[in-house]
Motif scaffolding. Sequence first.
Motif, PDB file in Angstrom:
ATOM      1  N   TYR A 242       0.825  -1.213   0.000  1.00  0.00           N
ATOM      2  CA  TYR A 242       0.000   0.000   0.000  1.00  0.00           C
ATOM      3  C   TYR A 242       0.860   1.264   0.000  1.00  0.00           C
ATOM      4  CZ  TYR A 242      -3.971   3.024   0.861  1.00  0.00           C
ATOM      5  OH  TYR A 242      -4.941   3.988   0.736  1.00  0.00           O
ATOM      6  N   PHE A 243       1.872   1.316   0.868  1.00  0.00           N
ATOM      7  CA  PHE A 243       2.670   2.543   0.982  1.00  0.00           C
ATOM      8  C   PHE A 243       3.615   2.721  -0.202  1.00  0.00           C
ATOM      9  CE2 PHE A 243       1.342   1.974   5.428  1.00  0.00           C
ATOM     10  CZ  PHE A 243       0.754   3.222   5.613  1.00  0.00           C
ATOM     11  N   ALA A 244       4.055   1.618  -0.793  1.00  0.00           N
ATOM     12  CA  ALA A 244       4.847   1.745  -2.022  1.00  0.00           C
ATOM     13  C   ALA A 244       3.991   2.333  -3.139  1.00  0.00           C
ATOM     14  CB  ALA A 244       5.392   0.381  -2.440  1.00  0.00           C
ATOM     15  N   ALA A 245       2.724   1.924  -3.196  1.00  0.00           N
ATOM     16  CA  ALA A 245       1.819   2.454  -4.223  1.00  0.00           C
ATOM     17  C   ALA A 245       1.574   3.947  -4.021  1.00  0.00           C
ATOM     18  CB  ALA A 245       0.497   1.691  -4.191  1.00  0.00           C
ATOM     19  N   LYS A 249       2.664   7.057  -6.538  1.00  0.00           N
ATOM     20  CA  LYS A 249       1.551   7.884  -7.016  1.00  0.00           C
ATOM     21  C   LYS A 249       0.526   7.097  -7.838  1.00  0.00           C
ATOM     22  CE  LYS A 249       3.980  12.327  -6.910  1.00  0.00           C
ATOM     23  NZ  LYS A 249       5.052  11.863  -6.030  1.00  0.00           N
ATOM     24  N   PHE A 250       0.263   5.843  -7.411  1.00  0.00           N
ATOM     25  CA  PHE A 250      -0.814   5.075  -8.017  1.00  0.00           C
ATOM     26  C   PHE A 250      -2.149   5.658  -7.550  1.00  0.00           C
ATOM     27  CE2 PHE A 250       1.569   0.746  -8.529  1.00  0.00           C
ATOM     28  CZ  PHE A 250       2.440   1.362  -9.423  1.00  0.00           C
ATOM     29  N   ARG A 255      -3.795   1.215  -5.771  1.00  0.00           N
ATOM     30  CA  ARG A 255      -3.170   1.043  -4.454  1.00  0.00           C
ATOM     31  C   ARG A 255      -3.769  -0.166  -3.740  1.00  0.00           C
ATOM     32  NH1 ARG A 255      -3.508   6.833  -3.897  1.00  0.00           N
ATOM     33  NH2 ARG A 255      -5.299   6.657  -2.487  1.00  0.00           N
ATOM     34  N   ARG A 256      -5.092  -0.298  -3.826  1.00  0.00           N
ATOM     35  CA  ARG A 256      -5.752  -1.441  -3.188  1.00  0.00           C
ATOM     36  C   ARG A 256      -5.300  -2.749  -3.823  1.00  0.00           C
ATOM     37  NH1 ARG A 256     -11.452   1.767  -3.696  1.00  0.00           N
ATOM     38  NH2 ARG A 256     -11.144   3.164  -1.928  1.00  0.00           N
ATOM     39  N   ALA A 257      -5.211  -2.748  -5.140  1.00  0.00           N
ATOM     40  CA  ALA A 257      -4.804  -3.963  -5.849  1.00  0.00           C
ATOM     41  C   ALA A 257      -3.392  -4.379  -5.464  1.00  0.00           C
ATOM     42  CB  ALA A 257      -4.897  -3.740  -7.357  1.00  0.00           C
ATOM     43  N   LEU A 258      -2.452  -3.419  -5.436  1.00  0.00           N
ATOM     44  CA  LEU A 258      -1.064  -3.760  -5.119  1.00  0.00           C
ATOM     45  C   LEU A 258      -0.929  -4.199  -3.669  1.00  0.00           C
ATOM     46  CD1 LEU A 258       1.796  -3.896  -6.272  1.00  0.00           C
ATOM     47  CD2 LEU A 258       2.168  -1.571  -5.436  1.00  0.00           C
TER      48      LEU A 258
END
Length: 312
Positions: A242-245, A249-250, A255-258
């Motif tokens: 989540y935080f990488a996304a 800047k996803f 963000r949810r998917a990653l």
Amino acid sequence: MPRPTPAICTIITRYMGLFIVGCSALALWYPALFSWVAPYITPLLGCIMFGMGMTLRLEDFTYVFSRPRPLLLGLTLQFTCMPLVAFGLCKAFDLPPELAMGVILVGTAPGGTASNVLTYIAGGDVPYSVALTATATLVALGLMPVLTWFLGGVWVPVDMGALFFSILKIVILPVALGLAAHRYCEGMCTLALPFLPAASSLTIILVVAGIIAINAANILTTGPTLLLVVVCHNLCGLGIGYFAAIIWKFDASRRRALCLEIGTQNSGLASALALTHFTPVSAIAGALFSVWQNISGALLANWFHTRKAVEE
């Protein structure tokens, strides 16, 4: 057009986590109920991978070439952070070699197909989730044996060649056959599609319960420490994803998917490889991870779903 999904299939898929917890408790209480599943774990996983292949087309992989950056970033997280977190936790908790090898196998595994269902429930980017799962599954053929040898070899000797051929047999060939079925038997696949998520869920439930049944005594003695490691590993994966996304800047759906993709491992594959190449004790980590990740994933997906409704 595929037929509407029957209500019973929707219930099985949506509440898979609860079914896994219930059947796992039964397997601990009365192992004979599910111990018969153990010899069939490898072919059952092959069936799941075949079903995954049936949902794909060769054209779907154009996603990899048209938008490679999000996939490459996701694959980097999948095959660096998760294995390294697994290794660090094994060291921090000073796990015995057999249990450590099981955790390493979970850490080096690709994302699990359950992440696609969870992403759908969460209102996430489903095409991205499916593309990342499929690509990671293919990439795992080369990376999983190498990473397992490099990290797990600290505790137990690892035969990279044998692992390679097992992944080829359990994952790559069934997915390829599923792709071929979609290409040449499209009518059959269209009829089967509404039932595939539920069939995969039932198969995962059986596999997890079978692994717990043959390890019931060991789980009762080693369970608390290993469960804590599994919970930490899963939560780290969800948080890192989540935080990488956010850093990359996803948008919210991606963000949810990653998040769910990185936190949801193909623990069934890890357990099958543990049973084939190491010991039944090494498969405990995969079984516990399957139980926990479906609980945490379902709770998080439903929370994301609620947040999506609020945002809208």
